[in-house]
Design a protein around this motif. Structure first.
Motif, short mmCIF file in Angstrom:
data_model
loop_
_atom_site.label_atom_id
_atom_site.label_comp_id
_atom_site.label_asym_id
_atom_site.label_seq_id
_atom_site.Cartn_x
_atom_site.Cartn_y
_atom_site.Cartn_z
N LYS A 115 0.91 -1.01 -0.02
CA LYS A 115 -0.15 -0.04 0.23
C LYS A 115 0.84 1.21 0.04
CE LYS A 115 -4.03 -1.45 2.11
NZ LYS A 115 -5.34 -0.72 2.43
N SER A 116 2.08 1.28 0.88
CA SER A 116 2.88 2.41 0.91
C SER A 116 3.57 2.67 -0.53
CB SER A 116 4.05 2.31 1.90
OG SER A 116 3.33 2.34 3.30
N ALA A 117 3.77 1.68 -1.16
CA ALA A 117 4.47 1.65 -2.51
C ALA A 117 3.46 2.17 -3.54
CB ALA A 117 5.10 0.33 -2.93
N GLY A 118 2.31 2.38 -3.21
CA GLY A 118 1.26 2.89 -4.33
C GLY A 118 0.44 1.68 -4.71
N PHE A 119 0.40 0.78 -4.41
CA PHE A 119 -0.61 -0.61 -5.10
C PHE A 119 -1.66 -0.59 -4.32
CE2 PHE A 119 3.75 -1.95 -6.03
CZ PHE A 119 3.67 -2.39 -7.22
N ARG A 120 -2.87 -0.85 -5.22
CA ARG A 120 -4.26 -1.10 -4.63
C ARG A 120 -4.25 -2.76 -4.28
NH1 ARG A 120 -8.89 1.36 -4.55
NH2 ARG A 120 -10.60 0.34 -4.48
N VAL A 121 -4.54 -2.96 -3.03
CA VAL A 121 -4.38 -4.60 -2.67
C VAL A 121 -5.68 -5.06 -3.07
CG1 VAL A 121 -3.86 -6.29 -0.78
CG2 VAL A 121 -2.69 -4.05 -1.10
N LEU A 122 -5.56 -6.07 -3.97
CA LEU A 122 -6.90 -6.82 -4.30
C LEU A 122 -6.75 -8.32 -3.85
CD1 LEU A 122 -7.46 -5.77 -8.00
CD2 LEU A 122 -8.45 -4.83 -5.88
N ALA A 123 -7.88 -8.63 -2.79
CA ALA A 123 -7.86 -10.17 -2.36
C ALA A 123 -8.73 -10.90 -3.09
CB ALA A 123 -8.04 -10.02 -0.77
#
Length: 195
Positions: A115-123
């Motif tokens: 998240k901090s690296a700018g990714f949207r986390v999709l589970a």
């Protein structure tokens, strides 16, 4: 032979004793560790985060699929299988040697770093509100796919960190998909959406 490489010939019995394979390929090597720092695997348009994945065949296949689909990297997080397990390496079919793979013992830290690296986390979940085949708008931004344990799925605390839950539609009577098959579908959907 490259400078500094020492070659030692051994007989078949010694080769069998040095390898865990039933039928050794005929060559063995002692190499440096291949895992990279977490930040080096959280790059590119999409990545795979494998939380508590403990089957070496699945982990290696996810690495191979991530490489083939053009992912920036893979993170083996939590109580995941050892990247250096010979079965993981074999299942990656060489991809573990040229795709950045990080090992992060704290799965929560891996997700927060993504998240901090700018990714949207999709589970990926069976009950996700977003259908994978309708997810193209989400997949056009940097995405960290979060895959869970083969038998138990994602830990609820880890799942709560995800930005969205994505379901792979199952049209037939199969109960579920194998982890590495599900990962391949998700990773290629990311590749297609970013094309």
């Amino acid at each position: 032979m490259p400078d500094g490489v020492v070659l030692t010939r051994v007989d078949d019995r010694a080769l069998a004793a040095l390898s865990d394979a039933v039928s050794p390929a005929g060559i063995l090597a002692v190499c440096r560790s291949i895992d990279v720092p977490l930040g080096e695997a959280l790059v590119g348009g999409f990545v795979a985060v494998c939380a508590d994945v403990n089957d070496p065949g699945n982990a290696g296949t996810v690495i191979r699929c991530a490489d083939a689909a053009g992912a920036g990297g893979v993170v083996l997080a939590g109580r995941a299988v050892d990247l250096h397990n010979p079965k993981t390496i074999r299942a990656s079919a060489g991809s573990a040697f040229h795709l950045p793979v990080a090992v992060e013992p704290d799965a929560r830290a891996a997700v927060l770093a993504a998240k901090s690296a700018g990714f949207r986390v999709l589970a990926t979940t069976a009950t996700g509100r977003v259908d994978l085949f309708d997810a193209a708008p989400l997949l056009q931004q940097p995405v960290a796919w979060l895959f869970g344990n083969e038998a138990h799925g994602l830990d609820p605390d880890l799942l709560a960190l995800a930005d969205d839950e994505v379901a792979i539609p199952i049209r037939g009577r199969a109960e579920s998909l194998n982890l590495s098959t599900a990962a391949a579908l998700c990773l290629y959907e990311s590749a297609r959406a970013r094309r």
